[in-house]
Design an enzyme around this catalytic site. Structure first.
Site, PDB file in Angstrom:
ATOM      1  N   MET A  16      55.276  27.510  27.391  1.00 11.05           N
ATOM      2  CA  MET A  16      55.939  26.209  27.633  1.00 11.05           C
ATOM      3  C   MET A  16      57.846  26.340  27.217  1.00 11.05           C
ATOM      4  SD  MET A  16      52.323  24.265  28.188  1.00 11.05           S
ATOM      5  CE  MET A  16      51.851  24.485  26.459  1.00 11.05           C
ATOM      6  N   THR A  89      55.728  22.494  22.948  1.00 12.50           N
ATOM      7  CA  THR A  89      56.584  21.259  24.225  1.00 12.50           C
ATOM      8  C   THR A  89      56.607  20.116  23.414  1.00 12.50           C
ATOM      9  OG1 THR A  89      56.093  21.524  26.460  1.00 12.50           O
ATOM     10  CG2 THR A  89      54.730  21.355  25.151  1.00 12.50           C
ATOM     11  N   THR A  91      56.959  18.029  27.004  1.00  9.14           N
ATOM     12  CA  THR A  91      57.661  18.063  28.366  1.00  9.14           C
ATOM     13  C   THR A  91      56.019  17.721  28.607  1.00  9.14           C
ATOM     14  OG1 THR A  91      59.146  18.529  29.187  1.00  9.14           O
ATOM     15  CG2 THR A  91      57.844  18.249  30.968  1.00  9.14           C
ATOM     16  N   CYS A 202      63.610  18.516  23.831  1.00  5.26           N
ATOM     17  CA  CYS A 202      63.051  19.720  24.549  1.00  5.26           C
ATOM     18  C   CYS A 202      63.593  21.020  23.341  1.00  5.26           C
ATOM     19  CB  CYS A 202      63.960  19.600  25.757  1.00  5.26           C
ATOM     20  SG  CYS A 202      63.337  21.392  26.486  1.00  5.26           S
ATOM     21  N   THR A 203      62.187  21.454  22.838  1.00  7.70           N
ATOM     22  CA  THR A 203      62.782  23.040  22.202  1.00  7.70           C
ATOM     23  C   THR A 203      63.533  23.248  22.330  1.00  7.70           C
ATOM     24  OG1 THR A 203      59.882  23.193  21.698  1.00  7.70           O
ATOM     25  CG2 THR A 203      61.131  24.759  20.874  1.00  7.70           C
ATOM     26  N   GLU A 204      64.013  23.995  24.009  1.00  2.00           N
ATOM     27  CA  GLU A 204      65.458  24.454  23.788  1.00  2.00           C
ATOM     28  C   GLU A 204      66.330  24.186  24.194  1.00  2.00           C
ATOM     29  OE1 GLU A 204      61.545  26.533  26.170  1.00  2.00           O
ATOM     30  OE2 GLU A 204      62.131  23.738  26.023  1.00  2.00           O
TER      31      GLU A 204
END
Length: 235
Positions: A16, A89, A91, A202-204
């Site tokens: 995710m 994740t 979220t 958020c990791t991204e």
């Protein structure tokens, strides 16, 4: 008992996105290398879900089904020998309670880890940049507030494009300078509104922004989560 024998097995539920899982897997391994040296690597069990299926369900507000899917993944991780659980994740911590209820091993909740780090640095009000769900839904913000950490987020009109940047660019590993500059502008606004630190929620987002980009102290949630998981596994 030697370190290898006493090391706990970390259970990961990922996918995710796969970019997020990659960061967790890489940083857990490099973290053990830093801490133990030699040929040491962490004991891990990883289960990943189909991100396309999860995001389709998210778009349809079918969080009950998302909860069941992640709970099933978590029970598989437990059966494979994990001693505790990490959701890779931010979220989808929205369904963390459902996941935790499905297993008998502890869940290392991201918000608890982040709150502890913020308070350790005296930050009781922090800005949050993340997905639309993370910024607007109470599951993450409210849990931080229970620890005494208040959250400010960008204006609602900016939530949509931040979310689009995450899902259309960053989850594919695409990092654009134009997106970075726009996010940095939002961070400056959060600072003006009283934020004492910035949650990269958020990791991204950690692929896009780091401490060198902003003056506000940065709390990289994934990095903190990984460090807490290593603390627990090696304790």
């Amino acid at each position: 008992m030697d370190t290898a024998q006493s090391m706990q097995t970390i259970g990961l539920v990922g996918g995710m996105s796969w970019e997020s899982s990659l960061v967790y897997y890489r940083d857990l391994n490099t973290g053990v290398q830093v801490r133990l040296g030699g040929l040491s690597s962490p004991k891990l069990v990883l289960s990943t879900v189909d991100f396309a299926e999860i995001t389709d369900l998210e778009g349809g507000e079918r969080w009950d089904q998302i909860g069941r899917l992640l709970a099933d993944a978590a029970t598989g991780v437990e059966r494979a020998g994990a001693d505790f659980l990490v959701l890779c994740t931010t979220t989808f911590h929205k369904v963390a309670d459902e996941v935790e209820a499905a297993v008998s091993i502890p869940l290392l909740h991201l918000a608890d880890v982040v709150a502890e780090a913020c308070l350790a640095q005296g930050a009781t009000t922090v800005g949050l940049i993340g997905t639309k769900v993370a910024m607007e839904d109470g599951f993450f913000v409210d849990r931080l507030a229970r620890h005494g950490v208040q959250v400010v987020v960008p204006p609602a009109e900016d939530h949509g494009w931040i979310n689009d940047a995450i899902y259309s660019e960053l989850v594919h590993g695409e990092v654009k300078d134009t997106t970075r500059r726009r996010v940095v502008g939002l961070v400056d606004d959060l600072w003006d509104r009283g934020a004492q630190g910035l949650l990269l929620g958020c990791t991204e987002i950690e692929l896009l922004i780091d401490q060198s980009d902003v003056d506000l102290p940065v709390f990289p949630c994934t990095t903190l989560h990984v460090d807490a998981a290593l603390d627990r596994a090696l304790s």
